[in-house]
Design an enzyme around this catalytic site. Structure first.
Site, PDB file in Angstrom:
ATOM      1  N   TYR A 147      20.410  46.136 123.509  1.00 15.32           N
ATOM      2  CA  TYR A 147      20.362  47.260 124.350  1.00 15.32           C
ATOM      3  C   TYR A 147      20.636  48.710 123.738  1.00 15.32           C
ATOM      4  O   TYR A 147      21.142  48.698 122.405  1.00 15.32           O
ATOM      5  CB  TYR A 147      21.217  47.132 125.715  1.00 15.32           C
ATOM      6  CG  TYR A 147      22.868  46.937 125.277  1.00 15.32           C
ATOM      7  CD1 TYR A 147      23.601  47.850 124.719  1.00 15.32           C
ATOM      8  CD2 TYR A 147      23.242  45.664 125.423  1.00 15.32           C
ATOM      9  CE1 TYR A 147      24.884  47.788 124.721  1.00 15.32           C
ATOM     10  CE2 TYR A 147      24.719  45.429 125.144  1.00 15.32           C
ATOM     11  CZ  TYR A 147      25.574  46.506 124.825  1.00 15.32           C
ATOM     12  OH  TYR A 147      26.891  46.244 124.785  1.00 15.32           O
ATOM     13  N   CYS A 148      20.222  49.587 124.198  1.00 21.84           N
ATOM     14  CA  CYS A 148      20.177  51.064 123.403  1.00 21.84           C
ATOM     15  C   CYS A 148      19.883  51.043 121.927  1.00 21.84           C
ATOM     16  O   CYS A 148      20.574  51.282 121.193  1.00 21.84           O
ATOM     17  CB  CYS A 148      21.607  51.511 123.584  1.00 21.84           C
ATOM     18  SG  CYS A 148      21.602  53.425 123.343  1.00 21.84           S
ATOM     19  N   PRO A 149      18.428  50.326 121.536  1.00 21.29           N
ATOM     20  CA  PRO A 149      18.214  50.271 120.297  1.00 21.29           C
ATOM     21  C   PRO A 149      18.153  51.413 119.554  1.00 21.29           C
ATOM     22  O   PRO A 149      17.657  52.524 120.300  1.00 21.29           O
ATOM     23  CB  PRO A 149      17.000  49.481 120.338  1.00 21.29           C
ATOM     24  CG  PRO A 149      16.415  49.772 121.645  1.00 21.29           C
ATOM     25  CD  PRO A 149      17.624  50.224 122.657  1.00 21.29           C
ATOM     26  N   LYS A 160      23.916  42.829 116.138  1.00 17.78           N
ATOM     27  CA  LYS A 160      24.173  44.291 116.321  1.00 17.78           C
ATOM     28  C   LYS A 160      25.818  44.447 116.969  1.00 17.78           C
ATOM     29  O   LYS A 160      25.866  43.511 117.686  1.00 17.78           O
ATOM     30  CB  LYS A 160      23.344  44.777 117.140  1.00 17.78           C
ATOM     31  CG  LYS A 160      23.455  46.253 117.573  1.00 17.78           C
ATOM     32  CD  LYS A 160      22.384  46.827 118.442  1.00 17.78           C
ATOM     33  CE  LYS A 160      23.138  48.373 118.790  1.00 17.78           C
ATOM     34  NZ  LYS A 160      22.131  49.128 119.749  1.00 17.78           N
TER      35      LYS A 160
END
Length: 282
Positions: A147-149, A160
């Site tokens: 998420y939020c890459p 991550k």
């Protein structure tokens, strides 16, 4: 190119530790605080600042998330799961904050030789100093399925655990990191995966929302295979930077900054309310 040693050594950093108090105030205040401190640093009334913050469960949406066709349903889902919902005024997509997420801001004076990538590289290198004993190399590249890459996702072994953002205002640069310290990275990712499912219902959207794969997200305690708490990260941060020659001076806002904070906070609240009621209700 920014040299980490030059940035840290023989400099006095104002230190604002809100890793405990932040649990009791509105997360929007953090955005206003960094804007306030950017202004002070930019105008030269303050030296560089380092600020730590932790908040109670909060889903921080990006402006683009508000363009999802059923975003209000998604927001309702997040609230049902115990998260308050706010919209930030900077770039990026949705992230989650909670007592196991450590946030750190470095705020310094902007100059013509300080590129955007220099700011990201600085934070990446600081993390490599703090977690020199990491169980694998700390890499910076976009983790697909997170998420939020972003191009400065920090990972170990493809998992991550952190993301870096940056904001520049009034001559000051704030480089911020979101660091998953404890609990389950994949469980947080599952929650946001479902948010996107609910908010899109599989329909075409005006932007490419992340197709989250929870297994690519982890916390530091999962990666280290040992318990880790916010206080452990604080200890690592302060001792590591002092070893690199940084002078760390505990600080609080000046009277002028308190006045300025009120202005910035009002602006942040107004932008948030506008996003929630206008952007999220097209």
């Amino acid at each position: 190119m920014m040299n980490v040693k030059d940035m840290l050594a023989d400099q006095t950093w104002r230190w604002l530790d809100q890793s405990s108090s932040g649990l009791h105030f509105n997360p929007l205040q953090s955005f206003a605080l960094d804007d306030t401190l950017c202004t002070s640093v930019g105008e030269g009334s303050s030296g560089p600042v380092m600020r730590a913050w932790v908040h109670s469960p909060t889903a921080v949406l990006g402006i683009q998330d508000g363009r999802l066709p059923y975003v209000q349903d998604g927001i309702h889902y997040l609230k049902e799961n115990g998260y308050q919902v706010i919209v930030r005024n900077s770039g990026g997509l949705a992230v989650l904050l909670d007592k196991g997420i450590f946030n750190l801001s470095f705020i310094f004076k902007e100059n013509k030789t300080l590129s955007i990538n220099d700011g990201y590289d600085f934070m990446w290198n600081v993390m490599k100093i703090i977690f020199a004993d990491a169980p694998g190399s700390i890499d910076a590249y976009e983790i697909k399925g997170s998420y939020c890459p972003g191009s400065y996702d920090l990972s170990i072994g493809g998992k991550k655990f952190a993301g870096i953002s940056q904001r520049r205002i009034r001559g000051g640069a704030a480089v911020q990191i979101y660091l998953a310290v404890s609990e389950s990275g994949s469980e947080r990712a599952k929650l946001l995966k479902q948010f996107y499912n609910v908010a899109s219902r599989g329909e075409p959207t005006r932007f490419e929302w992340p197709r989250i794969q929870p297994g690519v997200m982890a916390s530091l305690e999962e990666l280290y295979c040992q318990p880790m708490e916010i206080k452990d990260v604080l200890f690592r941060l302060l001792t590591s930077l002092k070893e690199k020659g940084a002078f760390i001076q505990p600080s609080s806002l000046t009277n002028e900054e308190l006045h300025r904070f009120d202005y910035h906070y009002q602006r942040v609240v107004e932008r948030n309310n506008k996003a929630l009621h206008v952007e999220l209700n097209p």
